[in-house]
Design a protein around this motif. Sequence first.
Motif, mmCIF file in Angstrom:
data_model
loop_
_atom_site.group_PDB
_atom_site.id
_atom_site.type_symbol
_atom_site.label_atom_id
_atom_site.label_comp_id
_atom_site.label_asym_id
_atom_site.label_seq_id
_atom_site.Cartn_x
_atom_site.Cartn_y
_atom_site.Cartn_z
ATOM 1 N N GLY A 49 1.007 -1.553 -0.024
ATOM 2 C CA GLY A 49 0.254 -0.046 0.004
ATOM 3 C C GLY A 49 1.183 1.073 0.259
ATOM 4 N N LEU A 50 0.626 1.788 -0.852
ATOM 5 C CA LEU A 50 1.489 3.955 -0.677
ATOM 6 C C LEU A 50 0.303 4.958 -0.150
ATOM 7 C CD1 LEU A 50 2.036 3.045 -4.409
ATOM 8 C CD2 LEU A 50 3.545 1.737 -3.053
ATOM 9 N N GLY A 51 1.220 5.898 0.431
ATOM 10 C CA GLY A 51 0.089 6.668 1.487
ATOM 11 C C GLY A 51 1.312 7.543 0.945
ATOM 12 N N MET A 52 0.211 9.193 0.612
ATOM 13 C CA MET A 52 1.687 10.614 0.845
ATOM 14 C C MET A 52 0.638 11.118 1.656
ATOM 15 S SD MET A 52 0.213 13.819 -0.853
ATOM 16 C CE MET A 52 -0.841 13.240 -2.197
ATOM 17 N N VAL A 53 1.303 11.979 1.933
ATOM 18 C CA VAL A 53 0.366 13.148 2.865
ATOM 19 C C VAL A 53 1.510 14.362 3.029
ATOM 20 C CG1 VAL A 53 0.518 14.047 5.192
ATOM 21 C CG2 VAL A 53 -0.059 11.906 4.991
ATOM 22 N N SER A 54 0.527 15.690 2.189
ATOM 23 C CA SER A 54 1.436 16.668 2.031
ATOM 24 C C SER A 54 1.081 17.888 3.228
ATOM 25 C CB SER A 54 1.510 16.871 0.764
ATOM 26 O OG SER A 54 -0.219 16.989 0.527
ATOM 27 N N ARG A 55 1.661 18.897 3.282
ATOM 28 C CA ARG A 55 1.426 20.268 4.446
ATOM 29 C C ARG A 55 2.539 21.428 4.200
ATOM 30 N NH1 ARG A 55 1.872 16.560 10.046
ATOM 31 N NH2 ARG A 55 3.214 15.336 8.594
ATOM 32 N N ASP A 56 1.676 22.405 4.109
ATOM 33 C CA ASP A 56 2.306 23.544 3.603
ATOM 34 C C ASP A 56 2.905 24.287 5.179
ATOM 35 O OD1 ASP A 56 0.812 24.568 5.976
ATOM 36 O OD2 ASP A 56 -0.136 25.809 4.713
ATOM 37 N N SER A 57 4.256 25.763 4.765
ATOM 38 C CA SER A 57 4.754 25.685 6.362
ATOM 39 C C SER A 57 3.711 25.936 7.589
ATOM 40 C CB SER A 57 5.352 26.286 5.921
ATOM 41 O OG SER A 57 4.988 28.248 5.932
ATOM 42 N N TRP A 85 5.009 8.196 -7.887
ATOM 43 C CA TRP A 85 3.345 8.277 -8.183
ATOM 44 C C TRP A 85 3.097 9.275 -7.187
ATOM 45 C CZ3 TRP A 85 0.587 7.334 -3.579
ATOM 46 C CH2 TRP A 85 -0.817 7.948 -3.470
ATOM 47 N N SER A 86 4.037 10.065 -5.852
ATOM 48 C CA SER A 86 3.821 11.615 -5.351
ATOM 49 C C SER A 86 4.160 12.622 -5.663
ATOM 50 C CB SER A 86 4.309 11.319 -3.894
ATOM 51 O OG SER A 86 3.766 9.854 -3.197
ATOM 52 N N MET A 87 5.151 11.673 -6.800
ATOM 53 C CA MET A 87 5.687 13.395 -8.016
ATOM 54 C C MET A 87 4.481 13.785 -8.900
ATOM 55 S SD MET A 87 9.559 12.985 -8.228
ATOM 56 C CE MET A 87 10.506 14.535 -8.382
ATOM 57 N N GLU A 88 3.785 12.738 -9.418
ATOM 58 C CA GLU A 88 3.575 12.659 -10.633
ATOM 59 C C GLU A 88 1.840 13.563 -10.054
ATOM 60 O OE1 GLU A 88 0.234 9.699 -13.345
ATOM 61 O OE2 GLU A 88 1.471 9.144 -12.020
ATOM 62 N N LEU A 89 1.777 13.320 -8.682
ATOM 63 C CA LEU A 89 0.328 13.837 -8.144
ATOM 64 C C LEU A 89 0.800 15.218 -7.383
ATOM 65 C CD1 LEU A 89 -0.943 10.778 -5.121
ATOM 66 C CD2 LEU A 89 -2.140 11.922 -6.853
ATOM 67 N N ALA A 90 1.664 15.684 -7.200
ATOM 68 C CA ALA A 90 2.130 16.684 -6.386
ATOM 69 C C ALA A 90 1.975 17.627 -7.809
ATOM 70 C CB ALA A 90 3.536 16.750 -6.367
ATOM 71 N N THR A 91 2.393 17.629 -9.313
ATOM 72 C CA THR A 91 2.481 18.604 -10.191
ATOM 73 C C THR A 91 0.883 18.185 -10.381
ATOM 74 O OG1 THR A 91 2.822 15.681 -11.687
ATOM 75 C CG2 THR A 91 4.469 17.139 -11.278
ATOM 76 N N GLN A 92 0.190 17.300 -10.787
ATOM 77 C CA GLN A 92 -1.333 17.847 -10.895
ATOM 78 C C GLN A 92 -2.096 18.480 -10.363
ATOM 79 O OE1 GLN A 92 -2.546 13.209 -10.340
ATOM 80 N NE2 GLN A 92 -1.447 13.361 -12.875
ATOM 81 N N SER A 122 15.812 2.235 -13.038
ATOM 82 C CA SER A 122 14.677 2.694 -14.199
ATOM 83 C C SER A 122 13.526 4.098 -13.255
ATOM 84 C CB SER A 122 14.255 1.457 -14.558
ATOM 85 O OG SER A 122 13.151 1.603 -15.318
ATOM 86 N N ILE A 123 13.505 3.465 -11.863
ATOM 87 C CA ILE A 123 12.381 4.036 -11.640
ATOM 88 C C ILE A 123 12.590 5.728 -10.911
ATOM 89 C CG2 ILE A 123 11.214 4.351 -9.461
ATOM 90 C CD1 ILE A 123 11.307 1.478 -9.754
ATOM 91 N N ILE A 124 13.831 5.501 -10.028
ATOM 92 C CA ILE A 124 14.433 7.119 -10.082
ATOM 93 C C ILE A 124 14.849 7.537 -11.717
ATOM 94 C CG2 ILE A 124 16.502 7.887 -9.520
ATOM 95 C CD1 ILE A 124 16.656 5.601 -7.118
ATOM 96 N N SER A 125 14.692 7.362 -12.162
ATOM 97 C CA SER A 125 15.452 8.085 -13.611
ATOM 98 C C SER A 125 13.883 8.743 -14.318
ATOM 99 C CB SER A 125 15.451 7.034 -14.923
ATOM 100 O OG SER A 125 15.547 7.847 -16.313
ATOM 101 N N ASP A 126 12.991 8.193 -13.898
ATOM 102 C CA ASP A 126 11.180 8.363 -14.080
ATOM 103 C C ASP A 126 11.329 9.715 -13.362
ATOM 104 O OD1 ASP A 126 10.880 6.474 -16.098
ATOM 105 O OD2 ASP A 126 10.459 5.209 -15.148
ATOM 106 N N ILE A 131 10.833 16.500 -12.563
ATOM 107 C CA ILE A 131 11.744 17.889 -11.869
ATOM 108 C C ILE A 131 11.625 19.202 -12.557
ATOM 109 C CG2 ILE A 131 13.992 18.908 -11.650
ATOM 110 C CD1 ILE A 131 15.055 15.953 -10.475
ATOM 111 N N PRO A 132 11.314 19.061 -14.506
ATOM 112 C CA PRO A 132 11.079 19.616 -15.316
ATOM 113 C C PRO A 132 9.725 21.398 -14.482
ATOM 114 C CG PRO A 132 11.727 18.451 -15.876
ATOM 115 C CD PRO A 132 11.863 17.588 -15.088
ATOM 116 N N PHE A 133 8.823 20.049 -13.288
ATOM 117 C CA PHE A 133 7.442 20.922 -13.848
ATOM 118 C C PHE A 133 7.555 21.439 -12.277
ATOM 119 C CE2 PHE A 133 6.533 16.841 -16.593
ATOM 120 C CZ PHE A 133 6.361 17.630 -16.777
ATOM 121 N N PHE A 134 8.542 21.170 -12.099
ATOM 122 C CA PHE A 134 8.655 21.686 -10.364
ATOM 123 C C PHE A 134 9.417 23.125 -10.432
ATOM 124 C CE2 PHE A 134 7.379 17.509 -9.514
ATOM 125 C CZ PHE A 134 6.648 17.312 -8.350
ATOM 126 N N ASP A 135 9.618 23.995 -9.735
ATOM 127 C CA ASP A 135 10.722 25.258 -9.625
ATOM 128 C C ASP A 135 11.378 24.700 -8.016
ATOM 129 O OD1 ASP A 135 9.161 26.861 -11.092
ATOM 130 O OD2 ASP A 135 7.985 27.769 -9.366
#
Length: 187
Positions: A49-57, A85-92, A122-126, A131-135
């Motif tokens: 199972g995968l999980g992600m939690v994102s929070r601001d400062s 998967w979390s990087m993809e979610l962050a861009t979305q 290979s996954i890390i390369s993906d 990275i180009p989608f982030f500042d």
Amino acid sequence: MRRGGALRVLPLPAAQTQRGQHPSRWKRPRCGWIKMNTDAAKGAYRLAGLGMVSRDSNGDIMAAATRYPVVVLSPVIAEALDLQWSMELATQLGFRSVQFGTDNLELYHAWRKRNGVSYLFSIISDCYAFIPFFDHVELSFVRRNGNSAVTYMAKNASSFPEHVWVEEGPSGLSPFLDSDVLTSMPH
């Protein structure tokens, strides 16, 4: 990286990468950044199972997500797939400056190494392709007890397969979030 700008992957200072110097509790991101913690929980029959939690400062939840089932070969592969998967979610979600956090030291070191010949690299390369989608983007290592909110998400992913919450999470997540915010207050 800014679109059309220079790449900015920010490593942790060397002093923070030595054994015993990693955060043992959740740490707030810099102002204007999002902290996105990731974790995977391996179950029976090579399922995770995968999980992600994102929070601001301020410690306010920006998003939380779960994914289940994911077939994996090893715990580090599960963690790497979670980061991807979390990087993809962050861009979305439109997050531009993100500090990803993992409690998997092998993944953290592989990320810093950047290249190699294996399924992990290979996954890390993906991941690096996002990275180009982030500042700004960085990956930090945090000890398991500093990752408890997302560990809850990963362990309970089978209860919420393929679910994304925006500015909230499942009700059982609240005590972990509250505890993290209290322990991250400046003294």
